[in-house]
Design an enzyme around this catalytic site. Structure first.
Site, mmCIF file in Angstrom:
data_model
loop_
_atom_site.group_PDB
_atom_site.id
_atom_site.type_symbol
_atom_site.label_atom_id
_atom_site.label_comp_id
_atom_site.label_asym_id
_atom_site.label_seq_id
_atom_site.Cartn_x
_atom_site.Cartn_y
_atom_site.Cartn_z
ATOM 1 N N LYS A 176 23.820 -33.603 86.007
ATOM 2 C CA LYS A 176 25.234 -34.404 84.413
ATOM 3 C C LYS A 176 25.707 -33.398 84.137
ATOM 4 O O LYS A 176 27.141 -32.791 83.846
ATOM 5 C CB LYS A 176 24.293 -34.400 83.418
ATOM 6 C CG LYS A 176 24.798 -34.257 81.827
ATOM 7 C CD LYS A 176 23.697 -34.327 81.025
ATOM 8 C CE LYS A 176 23.191 -33.663 80.672
ATOM 9 N NZ LYS A 176 24.081 -32.675 79.662
ATOM 10 N N ASN A 177 25.767 -31.458 84.423
ATOM 11 C CA ASN A 177 25.972 -30.140 83.670
ATOM 12 C C ASN A 177 27.042 -29.661 85.036
ATOM 13 O O ASN A 177 27.762 -28.740 84.652
ATOM 14 C CB ASN A 177 25.262 -29.538 83.527
ATOM 15 C CG ASN A 177 23.893 -29.670 81.709
ATOM 16 O OD1 ASN A 177 24.636 -30.322 81.784
ATOM 17 N ND2 ASN A 177 23.302 -28.582 82.079
ATOM 18 N N CYS B 253 23.854 -27.622 66.662
ATOM 19 C CA CYS B 253 22.854 -28.111 67.099
ATOM 20 C C CYS B 253 21.666 -28.181 67.494
ATOM 21 O O CYS B 253 21.007 -26.891 66.384
ATOM 22 C CB CYS B 253 23.674 -28.682 68.542
ATOM 23 S SG CYS B 253 22.946 -27.183 69.205
ATOM 24 N N ARG C 214 24.957 -22.346 68.450
ATOM 25 C CA ARG C 214 25.264 -22.326 70.103
ATOM 26 C C ARG C 214 27.312 -22.230 69.600
ATOM 27 O O ARG C 214 27.787 -23.649 68.937
ATOM 28 C CB ARG C 214 25.334 -23.864 70.068
ATOM 29 C CG ARG C 214 23.979 -23.567 70.882
ATOM 30 C CD ARG C 214 23.318 -25.136 71.596
ATOM 31 N NE ARG C 214 24.173 -25.180 72.827
ATOM 32 C CZ ARG C 214 23.730 -26.376 74.436
ATOM 33 N NH1 ARG C 214 23.223 -26.873 73.340
ATOM 34 N NH2 ARG C 214 24.744 -25.826 74.424
ATOM 35 N N ASP D 97 32.570 -19.186 69.807
ATOM 36 C CA ASP D 97 33.872 -18.223 69.687
ATOM 37 C C ASP D 97 34.574 -17.033 71.122
ATOM 38 O O ASP D 97 35.390 -16.319 71.535
ATOM 39 C CB ASP D 97 32.617 -16.830 68.768
ATOM 40 C CG ASP D 97 31.677 -16.374 69.416
ATOM 41 O OD1 ASP D 97 30.922 -17.037 69.784
ATOM 42 O OD2 ASP D 97 31.304 -15.178 69.696
ATOM 43 N N ASP E 153 16.571 -24.708 80.461
ATOM 44 C CA ASP E 153 16.637 -26.427 80.051
ATOM 45 C C ASP E 153 15.157 -26.760 80.809
ATOM 46 O O ASP E 153 15.452 -28.415 81.003
ATOM 47 C CB ASP E 153 17.942 -27.077 81.538
ATOM 48 C CG ASP E 153 19.123 -26.827 80.031
ATOM 49 O OD1 ASP E 153 19.030 -26.489 79.200
ATOM 50 O OD2 ASP E 153 19.769 -27.146 80.829
ATOM 51 N N LEU F 195 17.588 -17.272 75.567
ATOM 52 C CA LEU F 195 18.933 -17.719 75.471
ATOM 53 C C LEU F 195 19.518 -18.420 74.128
ATOM 54 O O LEU F 195 20.277 -18.501 73.459
ATOM 55 C CB LEU F 195 19.214 -18.694 76.914
ATOM 56 C CG LEU F 195 19.718 -18.112 77.718
ATOM 57 C CD1 LEU F 195 19.867 -18.864 79.083
ATOM 58 C CD2 LEU F 195 19.962 -16.690 77.835
ATOM 59 N N ARG G 71 20.678 -39.130 77.504
ATOM 60 C CA ARG G 71 22.159 -38.214 77.889
ATOM 61 C C ARG G 71 22.168 -37.165 78.899
ATOM 62 O O ARG G 71 22.913 -37.706 79.546
ATOM 63 C CB ARG G 71 21.806 -37.190 76.687
ATOM 64 C CG ARG G 71 22.237 -37.559 75.316
ATOM 65 C CD ARG G 71 22.701 -36.530 74.239
ATOM 66 N NE ARG G 71 23.380 -35.660 75.448
ATOM 67 C CZ ARG G 71 23.078 -34.045 74.939
ATOM 68 N NH1 ARG G 71 21.701 -33.392 74.124
ATOM 69 N NH2 ARG G 71 23.812 -33.232 75.978
HETATM 70 C C1 UD1 Z 1 25.079 -24.547 79.118
HETATM 71 C C2 UD1 Z 1 23.899 -26.234 79.410
HETATM 72 C C3 UD1 Z 1 23.761 -26.554 79.007
HETATM 73 C C4 UD1 Z 1 22.453 -25.069 78.784
HETATM 74 C C5 UD1 Z 1 23.007 -23.747 78.598
HETATM 75 C C6 UD1 Z 1 22.558 -22.706 79.311
HETATM 76 C C7 UD1 Z 1 26.406 -27.242 79.780
HETATM 77 C C8 UD1 Z 1 26.956 -28.786 79.811
HETATM 78 N N1 UD1 Z 1 25.089 -27.679 79.019
HETATM 79 O O1 UD1 Z 1 25.482 -25.121 77.144
HETATM 80 O O2 UD1 Z 1 22.227 -27.031 78.731
HETATM 81 O O3 UD1 Z 1 20.543 -25.207 78.590
HETATM 82 O O4 UD1 Z 1 24.419 -23.723 79.333
HETATM 83 O O5 UD1 Z 1 21.921 -21.917 80.758
HETATM 84 O O6 UD1 Z 1 26.307 -26.886 81.297
HETATM 85 N N2 UD1 Z 1 27.421 -18.314 72.887
HETATM 86 C C9 UD1 Z 1 27.464 -17.575 72.363
HETATM 87 N N3 UD1 Z 1 29.058 -17.626 72.166
HETATM 88 C C10 UD1 Z 1 29.771 -18.501 72.743
HETATM 89 C C11 UD1 Z 1 29.566 -19.175 73.351
HETATM 90 C C12 UD1 Z 1 27.625 -18.890 73.502
HETATM 91 O O7 UD1 Z 1 27.957 -16.391 71.668
HETATM 92 O O8 UD1 Z 1 31.322 -18.467 72.285
HETATM 93 C C13 UD1 Z 1 25.853 -18.273 73.289
HETATM 94 C C14 UD1 Z 1 24.904 -19.163 73.425
HETATM 95 O O9 UD1 Z 1 24.138 -19.415 71.546
HETATM 96 C C15 UD1 Z 1 23.813 -19.424 73.890
HETATM 97 C C16 UD1 Z 1 23.792 -18.816 75.172
HETATM 98 O O10 UD1 Z 1 25.689 -18.038 74.784
HETATM 99 O O11 UD1 Z 1 22.339 -17.996 73.217
HETATM 100 C C17 UD1 Z 1 24.033 -19.691 76.374
HETATM 101 O O12 UD1 Z 1 25.284 -20.470 76.046
HETATM 102 P P1 UD1 Z 1 26.057 -20.939 77.302
HETATM 103 O O13 UD1 Z 1 25.974 -20.399 78.066
HETATM 104 O O14 UD1 Z 1 27.457 -21.107 76.728
HETATM 105 O O15 UD1 Z 1 24.970 -22.574 76.831
HETATM 106 P P2 UD1 Z 1 26.229 -24.142 77.183
HETATM 107 O O16 UD1 Z 1 27.337 -24.013 78.306
HETATM 108 O O17 UD1 Z 1 26.579 -24.677 75.150
#
Ligand code: UD1
Length: 420
Positions: free
Chosen positions: A22-23, A116, A121, A124, A307, A329, A399
Site C-alpha cells: 500500500k505505501n 491523527c 503528524r 511542515d 509500522d 517516531l 485501510r
Molecule cells: C509514512 C508511512 C507510515 C509510517 C511512517 C514512518 C506512508 C503512506 N505512510 O508516514 O505508514 O508509519 O512513514 O515510517 O508511507 N514529520 C514532521 N514534519 C513533516 C513530516 C514528518 O515533523 O513535515 C515527523 C512526523 O511527525 C514523524 C516523523 O517525522 O514523527 C516521520 O514521519 P513521516 O516519515 O513523514 O511519516 P509519513 O510519511 O506520514
C-alpha cells in the site's frame, strides 16, 4: 459496521501470498499525475486507502479502471487540482498529490490533514521544501494553497527529520522542476526506492537511489510518463503474518515477498527464537521452541519499522522474560496498550517505552481497533488468547490489509467477519 470474531488459541500453518505494498502504491499512483498519457500499474492491493486515493483521482478528473489489482489510469485531462477535506481527513497520505500537482500545473490546493490517532503528524517539512523550490504557500480556509506559476526550480533541500511521504513529495516535485534538486537526509524506505526507480526508468535522472542523499535532475515541466510496472510486495503485511505464525507457534511460508526488505523484522524474530529460511521471493518461519523476550527501538529504514511495533508488542506478551519496546517516531503510537491489557497483557508504559512481562495466558475479550497497525496487533493477540476475542472498528484494518480474515482463515485461524 463489521467486526472480527476470533476463537483462540489456534496454530497457523501453511502458505500465504503477500499483496502489493500500500505505501509503495500510494506514491506511485500519485506519480501518475506527472504524466499526460495512460499508465498501467499492477500488484496494487485492493484496500480502503487505495480506494480513497482513487476517489480523489476521480475528483481531479482522472479516468481509470481498477480491476484484479491492476490500475489503468489516464491523467491527460484533469479538471481540478484540489484535494478536498472529505478525502484528506480519511487518509492523510492524500498529501502525496501536492508535489506532483504543483509541479505539473503550477498550483494546487490540498486540505490540511490535521491530527491523527498516532499523534500530531505535521507536514511542515513538505511545505518548507516546496517553498525552497520557489513555491508560494498559503493556508486559506483549512487548505494549503500552493502556487508556482513559472514552475518549480531545483534546490538543495536538507530535511530536519527523515520523512517518508515528505521525501516522496519532493522527489515527484523535483522530477518536473527546472534544474537539479539535492535532497539531503532523504528517507531510504523500499517504497521511496521504488518511486525513484520507476521515475528513472521513465527518463528522470536520479543519483543516490537507496541512500539518504538524492539528486534529481528535473525535466522543466516536460511530462514524465511511467512505464508499466508492478508494485513491490508489502513488507508490513509480510511482517504481520510472520508475527501471526510466531505468536501461535506455527510454521508459515510467505510467497511474493522481498526478504531483504524484512531484515530488521526477521532479525528480531530470530532473537525471539524463531527460525527463518528465505530465498529470492519466499520466506519461511519455523516456530521457536519457546519464545524469548526481546528489545525493540523503532527507527527509519533500514532499522526496525514503527509500522511493526504494535504487532511485536502482541508477540512480546507470549515471550519469556522482560521485553522492552521503544517508539521513537510517533508520540502517541501506543493506543493498543490498553486494549492488549484488556486481554490480560502485563504492560507498563512510561513515556515512549513499554515494558512487558511474559509469557501471559491471554483471555479473549472485546477490544477496539484504534489505528491500522494497532488493529493487527489485537488480531494477533486474539489468535493467541483462549476464548473469543471480538475486534471492533475494523475499518482501520481494511485501510491496509487485503482480505486479512480470509488469509488467516486459510492458515487455520478460527476467524469470522461479522456485522455489529
Ligand atoms: C509514512 C508511512 C507510515 C509510517 C511512517 C514512518 C506512508 C503512506 N505512510 O508516514 O505508514 O508509519 O512513514 O515510517 O508511507 N514529520 C514532521 N514534519 C513533516 C513530516 C514528518 O515533523 O513535515 C515527523 C512526523 O511527525 C514523524 C516523523 O517525522 O514523527 C516521520 O514521519 P513521516 O516519515 O513523514 O511519516 P509519513 O510519511 O506520514
Amino acid at each position: 459496521m463489521d467486526y472480527l470474531s476470533i476463537t483462540g488459541p489456534s496454530r497457523l500453518n501453511g502458505e500465504v501470498t503477500i499483496s502489493g505494498a500500500k505505501n509503495a502504491a500510494l506514491p506511485l499512483m500519485a506519480a501518475t499525475l506527472l504524466c499526460d498519457r495512460p499508465v498501467t500499474v499492477s500488484n496494487i492491493p485492493d484496500v480502503a486507502d487505495i480506494r480513497t486515493l482513487l476517489k480523489l483521482f476521480g475528483k481531479l478528473g482522472s479516468r481509470f479502471d481498477f480491476e484484479n489489482g491492476t490500475l489503468r489510469i489516464d491523467n491527460s485531462a484533469l479538471s481540478s487540482t484540489t484535494a478536498t477535506y472529505d478525502i484528506v481527513k480519511t487518509m492523510r497520505a492524500s498529501i502525496l498529490v501536492l508535489g506532483p500537482l504543483l509541479a505539473r500545473f503550477g498550483r494546487c490546493e490540498v486540505s490540511l490533514p490535521g491530527g491523527c490517532a498516532i499523534g500530531q503528524r505535521p507536514i511542515d517539512l513538505h511545505l518548507k521544501a516546496l517553498e525552497q523550490m520557489g513555491a508560494t504557500i498559503e493556508i486559506k480556509n483549512g487548505y494549503v494553497v500552493a502556487t508556482a506559476p513559472d514552475g518549480l526550480k531545483g534546490a538543495r533541500i536538507i530535511f530536519d527529520k527523515i520523512t517518508v511521504t515528505g521525501s516522496e513529495n519532493i522527489i515527484m516535485a523535483a522530477a518536473l522542476a527546472k534544474g537539479k534538486t539535492e535532497i539531503i537526509n532523504a528517507a531510504r524506505e523500499p517504497e521511496v526506492v521504488q518511486l525513484c526507480e520507476e521515475l528513472q526508468k521513465s527518463g528522470v535522472e536520479i543519483e543516490g537511489i537507496g541512500t539518504d542523499e538524492l539528486t534529481v535532475y528535473g525535466t522543466d515541466r516536460q511530462p514524465v510518463c511511467l512505464r508499466d510496472f508492478a508494485v513491490i510486495p508489502d513488507r508490513i503485511e509480510a511482517g504481520t503474518y510472520l508475527c501471526a505464525a510466531a505468536i501461535t507457534y506455527g510454521s508459515i511460508t510467505l510467497k511474493n515477498v522481498r526478504p531483504d526488505h524484512l531484515d530488521a523484522v526477521t532479525a528480531k524474530l530470530q532473537e525471539a527464537g524463531c527460525r527463518i529460511e528465505s530465498d529470492t521471493n519466499t520466506l519461511t518461519l519455523h516456530p521457536a521452541a519457546r519464545l524469548r523476550a526481546f528489545e525493540i527501538s523503532t527507527t527509519e529504514y533500514p532499522g526496525f519499522p514503527t509500522d511493526m511495533q504494535a504487532q511485536f508488542m502482541a508477540l512480546a506478551t507470549q515471550a519469556e522474560g522482560v521485553s522492552i519496546i521503544e517508539e521513537r517516531l510517533f508520540e502517541n503510537r501506543f493506543m493498543h496498550v490498553s486494549e492488549l491489557q484488556r486481554l490480560g497483557a502485563s504492560i507498563h508504559l512510561k513515556g515512549n517505552t513499554a515494558t512487558l512481562h511474559g509469557p501471559i495466558q491471554l483471555l479473549g475479550a472485546d477490544v477496539m481497533a484504534t489505528d491500522l497497525r494497532a488493529s493487527s496487533a489485537l488480531v494477533l493477540a486474539g489468535l493467541a488468547a483462549s476464548g473469543v476475542t471480538n475486534v471492533h472498528r475494523i475499518y482501520h484494518l481494511d485501510r491496509g490489509y487485503e482480505n486479512l480474515h480470509g488469509k488467516l482463515a486459510t492458515l487455520g485461524a478460527k476467524i469470522e467477519r461479522l456485522k455489529e
